[in-house]
Design a protein around this motif. Structure first.
Motif, short mmCIF file in Angstrom:
data_model
loop_
_atom_site.label_atom_id
_atom_site.label_comp_id
_atom_site.label_asym_id
_atom_site.label_seq_id
_atom_site.Cartn_x
_atom_site.Cartn_y
_atom_site.Cartn_z
N GLY A 20 -25.61 10.41 -0.80
CA GLY A 20 -26.07 11.13 0.38
C GLY A 20 -25.08 11.10 1.53
O GLY A 20 -25.48 10.99 2.69
N GLY A 21 -23.79 11.17 1.23
CA GLY A 21 -22.78 11.18 2.28
C GLY A 21 -22.26 9.83 2.69
O GLY A 21 -21.34 9.74 3.52
N ARG A 22 -22.83 8.75 2.14
CA ARG A 22 -22.33 7.41 2.50
C ARG A 22 -20.96 7.16 1.86
O ARG A 22 -20.61 7.78 0.86
N THR A 23 -20.21 6.25 2.44
CA THR A 23 -18.88 5.95 1.93
C THR A 23 -18.98 5.33 0.53
O THR A 23 -19.99 4.70 0.19
N TRP A 24 -17.91 5.50 -0.25
CA TRP A 24 -17.93 4.96 -1.61
C TRP A 24 -16.61 4.32 -2.04
O TRP A 24 -16.50 3.80 -3.15
N GLY A 25 -15.62 4.33 -1.15
CA GLY A 25 -14.33 3.70 -1.46
C GLY A 25 -13.16 4.65 -1.45
O GLY A 25 -12.01 4.21 -1.59
N ALA A 26 -13.41 5.94 -1.26
CA ALA A 26 -12.30 6.90 -1.26
C ALA A 26 -11.24 6.55 -0.24
O ALA A 26 -10.04 6.70 -0.49
N GLY A 27 -11.66 6.07 0.93
CA GLY A 27 -10.70 5.70 1.96
C GLY A 27 -9.79 4.57 1.53
O GLY A 27 -8.65 4.46 2.00
N PHE A 28 -10.28 3.70 0.64
CA PHE A 28 -9.44 2.63 0.11
C PHE A 28 -8.42 3.19 -0.87
O PHE A 28 -7.21 2.94 -0.76
N TYR A 29 -8.89 3.97 -1.86
CA TYR A 29 -8.05 4.37 -2.99
C TYR A 29 -7.03 5.43 -2.60
O TYR A 29 -5.92 5.45 -3.15
N PHE A 30 -7.39 6.31 -1.65
CA PHE A 30 -6.52 7.43 -1.32
C PHE A 30 -5.79 7.27 0.01
O PHE A 30 -4.91 8.08 0.33
N ASP A 31 -6.13 6.23 0.79
CA ASP A 31 -5.49 6.06 2.09
C ASP A 31 -5.01 4.62 2.30
O ASP A 31 -3.82 4.35 2.29
N LEU A 32 -5.94 3.70 2.44
CA LEU A 32 -5.57 2.34 2.83
C LEU A 32 -4.64 1.68 1.83
O LEU A 32 -3.55 1.19 2.18
N LEU A 33 -5.03 1.61 0.57
CA LEU A 33 -4.23 0.89 -0.42
C LEU A 33 -2.87 1.53 -0.65
O LEU A 33 -1.85 0.81 -0.68
N PRO A 34 -2.77 2.86 -0.80
CA PRO A 34 -1.41 3.42 -0.92
C PRO A 34 -0.56 3.20 0.31
O PRO A 34 0.67 3.04 0.20
N ARG A 35 -1.17 3.17 1.51
CA ARG A 35 -0.39 2.88 2.72
C ARG A 35 0.15 1.46 2.70
O ARG A 35 1.32 1.20 3.05
N VAL A 36 -0.69 0.50 2.30
CA VAL A 36 -0.26 -0.89 2.26
C VAL A 36 0.87 -1.06 1.24
O VAL A 36 1.89 -1.71 1.51
N VAL A 37 0.73 -0.46 0.06
CA VAL A 37 1.77 -0.58 -0.96
C VAL A 37 3.06 0.10 -0.49
O VAL A 37 4.16 -0.45 -0.64
N ALA A 38 2.94 1.28 0.11
CA ALA A 38 4.14 1.98 0.59
C ALA A 38 4.87 1.18 1.66
O ALA A 38 6.10 1.17 1.72
N GLU A 39 4.12 0.50 2.49
CA GLU A 39 4.73 -0.30 3.56
C GLU A 39 5.34 -1.59 3.04
O GLU A 39 6.47 -1.95 3.42
N LEU A 40 4.62 -2.30 2.19
CA LEU A 40 5.01 -3.66 1.81
C LEU A 40 5.71 -3.76 0.47
O LEU A 40 6.43 -4.72 0.22
N ASP A 41 5.51 -2.79 -0.41
CA ASP A 41 6.12 -2.88 -1.74
C ASP A 41 6.49 -1.50 -2.26
O ASP A 41 5.95 -1.04 -3.28
N PRO A 42 7.40 -0.83 -1.61
CA PRO A 42 7.79 0.52 -2.06
C PRO A 42 8.59 0.53 -3.35
O PRO A 42 8.92 1.60 -3.86
#
Length: 799
Positions: A427-449
């Motif tokens: 019903g529109g609640r969050t489900w983890g997309a922000g982790f998989y498509f934003d937060l985690l790739p940002r962290v990896v790109a910054e710390l372990d490219p």
């Protein structure tokens, strides 16, 4: 100075409903292991004990100890907790330091001003994991998951709450080391080496963060492979980057592709009062993902690698019990089965440093999931901050390891949202997309490219694509086992099969220890307590299908379901290997178990190799012959050409040749060549009485024209001799007739016995010798008869 604080702990239930106080506790450890050591609970792994221990996860607990302290020359003293499981309040000398709620993180608390000369008290108060998770669920709104447990509402090992192969044993405890770190001037707070290859030369970019107690000039020196460089930090500066250029280092390779040379990287901090050293082993290699046209191929040092993989789950429900020796045994079992990649699955943990060190030394590639699995995860606070903190810490922690080749967002989360009806339920609640498509790739790109990131598995490479599309990215295949016969693997053309598998029971000795029964009946309460899959027993029997006869009694059930597991997985692996380079990886579910259970594993919960392990070793061999459709496929995943005369013969069951063809072949390294077969070989006069046999060098393959119950097997006749040999016994079987799927179940001879091979089909006149390792000097007669020695067409079955 690092001082462990592992002594003198006691455990007390912080509840009026549980009368347990002052129990001696082991740190690192957990409540379950402490209560077990105190004989206050029965072993959770045995019988149905698990179901009587759910109260432990619903009880708050307090760990307490006292330690002495004397002030010295240190500027700072920090309490360092490397792992708290999970919802903890840390109290030193009556002062609350912090509350924590993440099993996947470590914590450091400055405590110099709180320490007292002489005796000091330390408490870690653990709230009920269930109470915390259920409170978060009530506050944020429920989210769908594969199981009716609240595991997505707490940053804790998800499979702690039970899985279709694991018990529900919800733990609390100080699960990793805890201690005092006293230091002067400054310390190395973080060291993050980025190790790459540029042409034939190595490059190490060392990112250093220091924490200061004094504003003095500092020097940071980094050295590796005889190359050194330094950086100076003026007062007030806390970060430096040191670049080391290493001319033509020896290159680290996956096992089977070359050696695994490791170099010691040392970083030293020095100042007027400061002195600190960090050291790790690193390896020089490059890694990227080839995704052209939907592919999913690991390319290491510019060489495409076919991933012969296994999925890894936590090897114990109580991870503090895992020793380096036990991990080495399990990793060695993977390597001995021909495995070159292990996927650390997202319902478990970021594993210990010892695990990744072993993979570095053995040349096992590591695919690391972030710990998300089979659920919609909330992205609100406190979870967003916790996920970022744990990801940052573990990306930095694991960056030195050359074995690590992929960061993966999680397991079956994107698929769940897309294909399991989650959208409507959320019903529109969050489900983890922000982790998989934003937060985690940002962290990896910054710390372990230096390493690729993939959003999840299965995943097709973009959020708007069907995630479990075999033609793109990674696919999980679970219609086989759940609904379909294993021959359905033949209808798939995956680019990379990241999960697929079939169940089979553990070794007999493992079951006997777990159940306390010599021969439990299928469906018995004890056996049912160690079968966690939905309708698992029915699926085991249904999976036999037309392939094998119906079992008569426990011994038949055990032998046939283990045999069918081995056949099913080998069929899938061989099918997908034959598709290379279109398909470039198979990751079998699963290598290991966390307790004694009927499951998909190749190595059971007591560390015994199931028949699947032996079948996997054959299917994952560097060189493989496999019948596929109307061809004999020659798979050469070795570094040298495979050349010779390929002989394919149609035989009667008595071993008489009915048709024969030879094919000169010269298969280049890392190449798959199908050899089409003529109708004279493919068309039997009587499918029930004929088979195909292929040989190239030392490799062989067999194909029967009918399923086993339809084959007119003779009653097996063979001569068998058991004789003593160094370390145990040698058993030689000489076939007078065809002998189908010959096996020695060594653990039924002695619980600690092991056999070197299993599931062999002997043609009339051929022989096989088995080496059996066994302690002591037992009578060898049981090695020559059932239930130790079995074959599919043994006389009592044939009659």
């Amino acid at each position: 100075m690092h001082r462990p604080l592992h002594d003198g702990w006691t455990l007390t239930a912080a509840s009026d409903e549980v009368d347990i106080a002052g129990v001696p506790a082991t740190v690192p450890g957990c409540v379950h292991t402490d209560l077990l050591a105190a004989r206050l609970i029965d072993d959770p792994y045995l019988d149905g004990n698990e179901n009587r221990l759910t109260w432990i996860g619903r009880t708050p607990w307090t760990y307490a100890t006292c330690f002495t302290w004397r002030p010295g020359e240190e500027d700072r003293a920090d309490l360092v907790c490397e792992g708290l499981d999970t919802v903890a309040t840390v109290v030193l000398n009556g002062t609350e330091l912090a509350t924590t709620a993440n099993m996947h993180r470590s914590y450091r608390f400055p405590v110099r001003e709180l320490l007292r000369e002489g005796d000091n008290s330390l408490e870690v108060r653990f709230a009920s994991p269930y109470a915390y998770a259920e409170e978060r669920r009530a506050a944020l709104g429920d989210r769908p998951a594969a199981y009716a447990e609240p595991y997505q509402f707490i940053r804790k090992m998800a499979c702690n709450f039970g899985w279709d192969w694991g018990p529900t044993l919800v733990t609390s405890g100080i699960w990793r080391p805890v201690g005092l770190h006293s230091w002067r001037g400054a310390r190395l707070a973080a060291v993050r080496p980025l190790v790459t290859l540029e042409g034939r030369d190595g490059r190490v970019e060392v990112h250093v963060t220091v924490e200061r107690a004094r504003e003095e000039p500092l020097t940071v020196t980094a050295s590796v492979a005889g190359v050194s460089a330094e950086a100076r930090l003026a007062p007030g500066e806390s970060q430096a980057v040191i670049t080391l250029a290493v001319p033509e280092p020896r290159v680290w390779w996956p096992r089977g592709y070359g050696g695994q040379p490791l170099y010691r990287l040392t970083v030293r901090l020095a100042g007027d009062t400061a002195a600190d050293t960090w050291t790790r082993s690193v390896g020089f290699r490059s890694v990227r993902l080839d995704r052209d046209g939907g592919a999913f191929t690991f390319v290491v040092n510019d060489v495409p690698v076919f991933a012969r993989g296994v999925n890894w789950i936590p090897d114990d429900c109580f991870p503090s019990r895992l020793t380096a020796q036990r991990l080495a045994g399990r990793i060695d079992q993977a390597c001995a089965a021909g495995v070159n990649l292990v996927r650390v699955w997202g319902g478990g943990l970021y594993e210990s440093g010892a695990f990744y060190d072993l993979c570095d030394r053995r040349g096992l590639l590591v695919w690391q999931d972030f710990p998300f699995a089979c659920a919609a995860y909330p992205e609100e606070e406190p979870f967003a901050s916790e996920v970022e903190a744990e990801a940052r810490e573990n990306v930095v922690r694991l960056a030195p390891h050359p074995s690590l080749v992929l960061w993966n967002g999680g397991n079956e989360t994107i698929e769940g949202f897309s294909d399991w009806g989650w959208k409507e339920r959320l019903g529109g609640r969050t489900w983890g997309a922000g982790f998989y498509f934003d937060l985690l790739p940002r962290v990896v790109a910054e710390l372990d490219p230096t390493r690729p990131y993939w959003a999840g598995s299965p995943y097709s490479g973009a959020p708007d694509l069907p995630p479990n599309d075999p033609s793109r990215g990674t696919v999980h295949i679970w219609d086989v086992w759940n609904r379909e016969d294993y021959l359905r693997y033949g209808a798939y053309r995956p680019r990379f099969a990241a999960e697929f598998g079939f169940q089979g029971p553990p070794a007999h000795a493992t079951l006997r220890r777990a159940l306390g029964e010599d021969a439990p009946e299928p469906g018995s309460p004890g056996l049912a307590a160690h079968q966690k899959a939905d309708e698992g027993d029915a699926k085991l029997l249904r999976g036999l299908g037309r392939h094998l006869p119906a079992p008569e009694g426990f011994d038949d059930w055990h032998y046939l379901t283990q045999l069918n597991q081995a056949r099913a997985v080998a069929f899938g692996v061989e099918r997908f290997r034959a598709l290379a380079p279109y398909c470039m990886g198979t990751v079998v579910w699963q290598l290991n178990d966390c307790w004694p259970v009927i499951s998909w594993s190749a190595v059971d919960g007591d560390g015994r190799r199931k028949p699947l392990w032996y079948a996997l070793r054959r299917a994952y061999a560097d060189r493989l012959l496999t019948f596929q459709d109307d061809a004999l496929v020659v798979v050469n995943d070795s570094a040298a050409e495979w050349a010779g005369e390929l002989m394919v013969t149609r035989l009667s069951l008595q071993g008489d040749p009915l048709a024969k063809e030879s094919f000169p072949v010269a298969v280049p390294p890392r190449t798959v060549v199908p050899v089409p077969l003529p109708e004279t070989l493919l068309t039997p006069a009587d499918p029930a009485r004929e088979l195909l046999a292929a040989r190239l060098g030392a490799r062989e393959a067999l194909r029967f024209f009918a399923e086993d119950p339809e084959v007119d097997f003779p009653a097996a006749e063979f001569d068998v001799r058991a004789e003593r040999a160094p370390g145990g016994a040698r058993v030689t079987v000489t076939a007078r007739t065809l002998v189908r799927e010959l096996a020695i179940f060594a653990d039924r001879f002695h619980p600690d016995a092991e056999v070197d091979d299993m599931l062999l089909t002997l043609l009339p006149g051929s022989a096989a010798t088995f080496e059996v390792r066994v302690p002591g000097d037992p009578d060898l007669a049981p090695l020559t008869a059932p239930p130790v020695l079995r074959c599919l067409n043994e006389r009592q079955r044939a009659s």
